[in-house]
Write an enzyme that holds these catalytic residues in place. Structure first.
Site, PDB file in Angstrom:
ATOM      1  N   GLY A  84       0.914  -1.093   0.141  1.00 51.53           N
ATOM      2  CA  GLY A  84      -0.176  -0.169  -0.003  1.00 51.53           C
ATOM      3  C   GLY A  84       0.786   1.112  -0.140  1.00 51.53           C
ATOM      4  N   GLY A 133      -0.300  -4.682   0.713  1.00 48.77           N
ATOM      5  CA  GLY A 133      -1.347  -4.797  -0.093  1.00 48.77           C
ATOM      6  C   GLY A 133      -1.531  -5.422  -1.488  1.00 48.77           C
ATOM      7  N   GLU A 156       5.006  -5.973   7.503  1.00 52.12           N
ATOM      8  CA  GLU A 156       4.498  -4.796   8.356  1.00 52.12           C
ATOM      9  C   GLU A 156       4.944  -4.649   9.635  1.00 52.12           C
ATOM     10  OE1 GLU A 156       1.845  -5.533   5.054  1.00 52.12           O
ATOM     11  OE2 GLU A 156       2.606  -6.946   6.579  1.00 52.12           O
ATOM     12  N   ASP A 164      -2.273  -6.270   7.491  1.00 54.51           N
ATOM     13  CA  ASP A 164      -3.593  -6.046   7.669  1.00 54.51           C
ATOM     14  C   ASP A 164      -4.116  -6.535   6.163  1.00 54.51           C
ATOM     15  OD1 ASP A 164      -2.064  -4.264   5.928  1.00 54.51           O
ATOM     16  OD2 ASP A 164      -3.524  -2.569   5.986  1.00 54.51           O
TER      17      ASP A 164
END
Length: 348
Positions: A84, A133, A156, A164
């Site tokens: 992301g 992402g 992450e 996530d």
């Protein structure tokens, strides 16, 4: 005089490919909706514009009888999607712009949910990096093709964040505690090992990718499963260090995990490397991740995404996240100074 074309409108059969956008879409005569990620300077890191363009195209194609299947590919020779747009999230978090942070994660997680429930075959062609992402727009689909150059990860915890994009749903469901290993350490899995651990579904040599794509977007658009079976390599052997991963990462908590790694004899070098990865990660992120994976193991994807959204919005304001992104992506010194008093966030 005709109205000008909407630049964000999804392509229809016969439309020309739009070349100026970070996501290019078109529909082939055979009925394959093609999504091409085209932000190579950023390794296709998903910004809000890309998320919205993908969402708009997939939403329109979902109910369009002219579109039989979807193929997602990259225009970059290095990456499918490196994650992301975490730099933008950090900037918004540091500025206290909670509205912008929530808008980004709401849109991204909405796209993940859209892909997970997509009623048509959705095939991601992963040749290069697919991280964070990038897994969100591939793992939730029906097929993930990986080449020997593919490198998949959820890194992450190394930037003061947590896995996530629905990772708290799919990671605990990977075999042999492999999802716990990937989620806590940020370790990368490559090529056929990605299939063995469950992140990928088919391994195809990079040299065969153009022919596979031609089939998927041509005569094979109506039956991607049959095409993939023809092109895929034989089943992969167990992912690297699978036995040691299962022994150590089935531990009931982080202290027990470290104890098992310290006592590991069969794969001593791997255990030392794994301990080093844990030591380099944000302690708060490790605690958050362990809690998320435990909760996610018994939750639906919808519940996981809602939990992750709440936590992502809070984490974007934390000093550890700002410092982790600084060290990894801004100054690139790879020497984050984690907060000495870092405490794990509550999950609810």
């Amino acid at each position: 005089m005709p109205e000008p074309a909407d630049p964000a409108a999804p392509a229809r059969p016969g439309d020309q490919v739009r070349t100026e956008e970070p996501v290019r879409t078109h529909v082939t005569p055979a009925g394959a909706g093609v999504v091409e990620l085209a932000r190579p300077a950023a390794l296709n890191a998903l910004d809000l514009t890309m998320v919205r363009l993908m969402t708009r195209a997939l939403t329109a194609w979902r109910d369009d009888p002219a579109v039989r299947s979807v193929v997602v590919r990259s225009a970059s020779p290095k990456a499918f999607c490196a994650g992301g747009d975490i730099l933008a999230v950090r900037a918004a978090g540091m500025a206290g712009d909670d509205t912008a942070v929530r808008a980004y994660f709401t849109a991204e997680y909405g796209l993940n949910a859209l892909i997970a429930g997509y009623p048509k075959p959705y095939t991601a062609l992963i040749d290069g990096y697919a991280m964070g992402g990038g897994l969100g727009i591939s793992v939730h689909g029906s097929a993930r093709v990986v080449t020997e150059r593919a490198s998949l990860a959820m890194p992450e915890t190394g930037i003061g964040f947590f896995p996530d994009i629905g990772a708290s749903y799919f990671l605990p469901r990977l075999p042999g505690a492999y999802g716990w290993y990937l989620g806590l350490t940020g370790a990368r899995v490559t090529g056929r090992a990605a299939v063995a651990c469950g992140l990928g579904t088919h391994h195809v040599p990079a040299a065969g990718l153009p022919a596979l794509e031609a089939e998927l977007t041509g005569a094979g658009a109506a039956d991607p499963d049959a095409v993939l079976r023809r092109f895929a390599a034989p089943p992969a052997p167990p992912a690297g260090h699978a036995d040691a991963v299962a022994r150590c990462f089935s531990a009931p908590g982080l202290p027990q995990l470290r104890a098992r790694l310290a006592a590991e004899e069969g794969q001593r070098e791997w255990a030392d490397d794994t301990l080093a990865l844990l030591d380099a990660a944000s302690p708060a992120s490790l605690a958050i991740t362990a809690g998320l994976l435990r909760a996610g193991a018994g939750s639906t994807l919808e519940e996981c995404l809602a939990r992750e959204l709440d936590l992502a919005c809070r984490t974007a304001r934390t000093a550890d996240f700002h410092e982790g992104v600084r060290a990894a992506l801004v100054d690139k010194d790879r020497k984050p100074a984690w907060s000495a008093q870092a405490q794990p966030e509550r999950l609810s």
